[in-house]
Write a protein that holds these residues in place. Structure first.
Motif, mmCIF file in Angstrom:
data_model
loop_
_atom_site.group_PDB
_atom_site.id
_atom_site.type_symbol
_atom_site.label_atom_id
_atom_site.label_comp_id
_atom_site.label_asym_id
_atom_site.label_seq_id
_atom_site.Cartn_x
_atom_site.Cartn_y
_atom_site.Cartn_z
ATOM 1 N N PHE A 1 1.911 10.910 -3.063
ATOM 2 C CA PHE A 1 1.275 10.015 -2.094
ATOM 3 C C PHE A 1 1.774 8.577 -2.221
ATOM 4 C CE2 PHE A 1 -2.239 7.143 -0.963
ATOM 5 C CZ PHE A 1 -2.473 7.528 0.346
ATOM 6 N N HIS A 2 1.845 8.058 -3.444
ATOM 7 C CA HIS A 2 2.225 6.654 -3.604
ATOM 8 C C HIS A 2 3.665 6.425 -3.153
ATOM 9 C CE1 HIS A 2 3.466 8.503 -7.443
ATOM 10 N NE2 HIS A 2 4.383 7.546 -7.522
ATOM 11 N N GLU A 3 4.529 7.427 -3.300
ATOM 12 C CA GLU A 3 5.913 7.292 -2.845
ATOM 13 C C GLU A 3 6.001 7.366 -1.320
ATOM 14 O OE1 GLU A 3 7.918 9.324 -6.839
ATOM 15 O OE2 GLU A 3 7.797 10.466 -4.957
ATOM 16 N N LEU A 4 5.194 8.233 -0.712
ATOM 17 C CA LEU A 4 5.178 8.335 0.747
ATOM 18 C C LEU A 4 4.694 7.037 1.382
ATOM 19 C CD1 LEU A 4 5.498 10.200 3.262
ATOM 20 C CD2 LEU A 4 3.081 10.793 2.965
ATOM 21 N N VAL A 5 3.665 6.426 0.801
ATOM 22 C CA VAL A 5 3.147 5.161 1.331
ATOM 23 C C VAL A 5 4.174 4.049 1.162
ATOM 24 C CG1 VAL A 5 1.385 3.382 1.000
ATOM 25 C CG2 VAL A 5 0.724 5.796 1.010
ATOM 26 N N ALA A 6 4.819 4.002 0.006
ATOM 27 C CA ALA A 6 5.758 2.912 -0.285
ATOM 28 C C ALA A 6 7.034 3.008 0.540
ATOM 29 C CB ALA A 6 6.094 2.897 -1.776
ATOM 30 N N ASP A 7 7.552 4.201 0.738
ATOM 31 C CA ASP A 7 8.841 4.358 1.420
ATOM 32 C C ASP A 7 8.894 5.729 2.094
ATOM 33 O OD1 ASP A 7 11.461 4.359 2.295
ATOM 34 O OD2 ASP A 7 12.268 3.522 0.430
#
Length: 388
Positions: A308-314
């Motif tokens: 999730f945190h990677e999808l939100v960031a980039d």
């Protein structure tokens, strides 16, 4: 006079409404029988009773119409469905956002809200953007959000956007989603043990029908409850591939409970919040156990992980990496469309969904303990109590 919710009455009503009688392979009634017995014990409101009647009758009507269309056009079942992509994992982990992003790829076919509810007549490329069912779906979504305004912040739905497979599996009365409309512990216990292969077989045939006159045929299908059913999915779609989304279970389970509780309030008397918490914790930890067992059996080559945190960031880089992992072509057209959609649809634009684990009798330590095999196996980053 309130509508009947008995299986016999609903079946008779569907036959009368359509003039059709072929419901397909035997055994399909078991789920409807279990479900209607449970509904007879549920504390439904008058509105809830009407909602359930409409939902069950619609599934019966669509089942009849799908089988009728397939019988009249046997060539539909020769349609190829190469390596469909299933998005699995816990709910509230970015699956909805990711499915909307993937739907922008012009080489991808998504199950859209308007065609999911009414797959017959089959959509056609020439009219897919002006089909009158789009307006019908739009009005239904608007009515739902007016009745429960909090839903817009909890879950994004658009008539032409991708949706989960609840309608397709609902035609077989074997879907986890029924447990999200009312507290039905007996039905859910039956569902967890039932054979899901017949339901996915009918789903496959319906996908063939939907793409028959409206390609492409590379499907992306998002539905977290598929996490319970990978064995059945692989029996019907042997070349299926999977994108598995990840987020700290303690950061999402409160959101799941809040969404479920809101849905229960729309149709009747909800159970105590603690019951919702216990039920969702038990169900989703079991889903992860089943999913990881299948993943261990078939190996890693079929899976791409999206955190999730990677999808939100980039989002662009994250999706490109998932495509590479699964051997999907990352084309300039896909990149342009996904980039444009991501820029136009920032996270949180419909407001914040506020919830607390404690409201449902849960705490972070207990959730983390229940999901430890999953978080350790998949390298899930645990968030602090503020969600960071």
């Amino acid at each position: 006079m309130l509508p009947a919710l008995g299986a016999e009455e609903l079946e008779r009503e569907a036959r009368e409404k359509t003039g059709l009688s072929d419901f397909g392979e035997p055994g399909w009634r078991e789920g409807l029988d279990v479900l209607t017995r449970e509904l007879a014990r549920a504390e439904l409101s008058d509105l809830g009773r009407m909602v359930w009647h409409g939902r069950l009758l619609s599934h019966l009507v669509q089942r009849l119409r799908v089988h009728d269309c397939l019988a009249r056009h046997p060539e539909i079942e020769r349609e190829a469905l190469p390596a469909p992509l299933f998005m699995v994992g816990l709910p509230r982990t970015g699956t909805t956002a990711l499915s909307h992003l993937l739907a922008q790829d012009p080489a991808t076919r998504s199950l859209r809200v308007w065609e999911s509810a009414q797959p017959v007549p089959p959509p056609e490329t020439a009219t897919e953007h002006v089909d009158p069912r789009i307006e019908t779906a739009s009005k239904q979504i608007e009515a739902m959000q007016q009745f429960a305004p909090r839903l817009a912040a909890m879950h994004e739905d658009t008539p032409t956007g991708p949706t989960e497979n609840h309608d397709l599996l609902g035609m077989s009365f074997r879907t986890y989603h029924f447990g999200g409309m009312a507290f039905l512990p007996g039905y859910m216990a039956w569902w967890l043990a039932c054979d899901m292969v017949p339901a996915y077989r009918l789903m496959r045939r319906t996908l063939q029908l939907l793409q028959w006159r409206c390609p492409p045929s590379r499907w992306q299908l998002k539905s977290p409850p598929d996490s319970f059913c990978l064995e059945a999915i692989l029996a019907v779609f042997p070349d299926a591939r999977f994108v598995m989304t990840h987020r700290d279970p303690a950061a999402v389970l409160g959101s799941v409970c809040s969404l479920i509780g809101t849905m229960y309030e729309m149709t009747g008397k909800p159970p105590a919040p603690r019951q919702i918490g216990e039920s969702e914790l038990s169900s989703w930890s079991e889903a992860m156990r089943r999913l990881l067992a299948v993943r261990a059996r078939i190996g890693e080559s079929r899976f791409a992980d999206v955190h999730f945190h990677e999808l939100v960031a980039d989002p662009l880089r994250t999706i490109a990496s998932a495509y590479a992992r699964l051997g999907l072509p990352w084309t300039p057209a896909a990149e342009r469309a996904i980039r444009a959609y991501a820029a136009a649809h920032p996270r949180g634009r419909h407001g914040e969904h506020l919830y607390r684990l404690a409201d449902f009798g849960l705490d972070r330590a207990g959730v983390h303990a229940a999901f430890r095999p999953y978080t350790e196996r998949c390298g899930v980053r645990l968030e602090d109590a503020s969600g960071g």
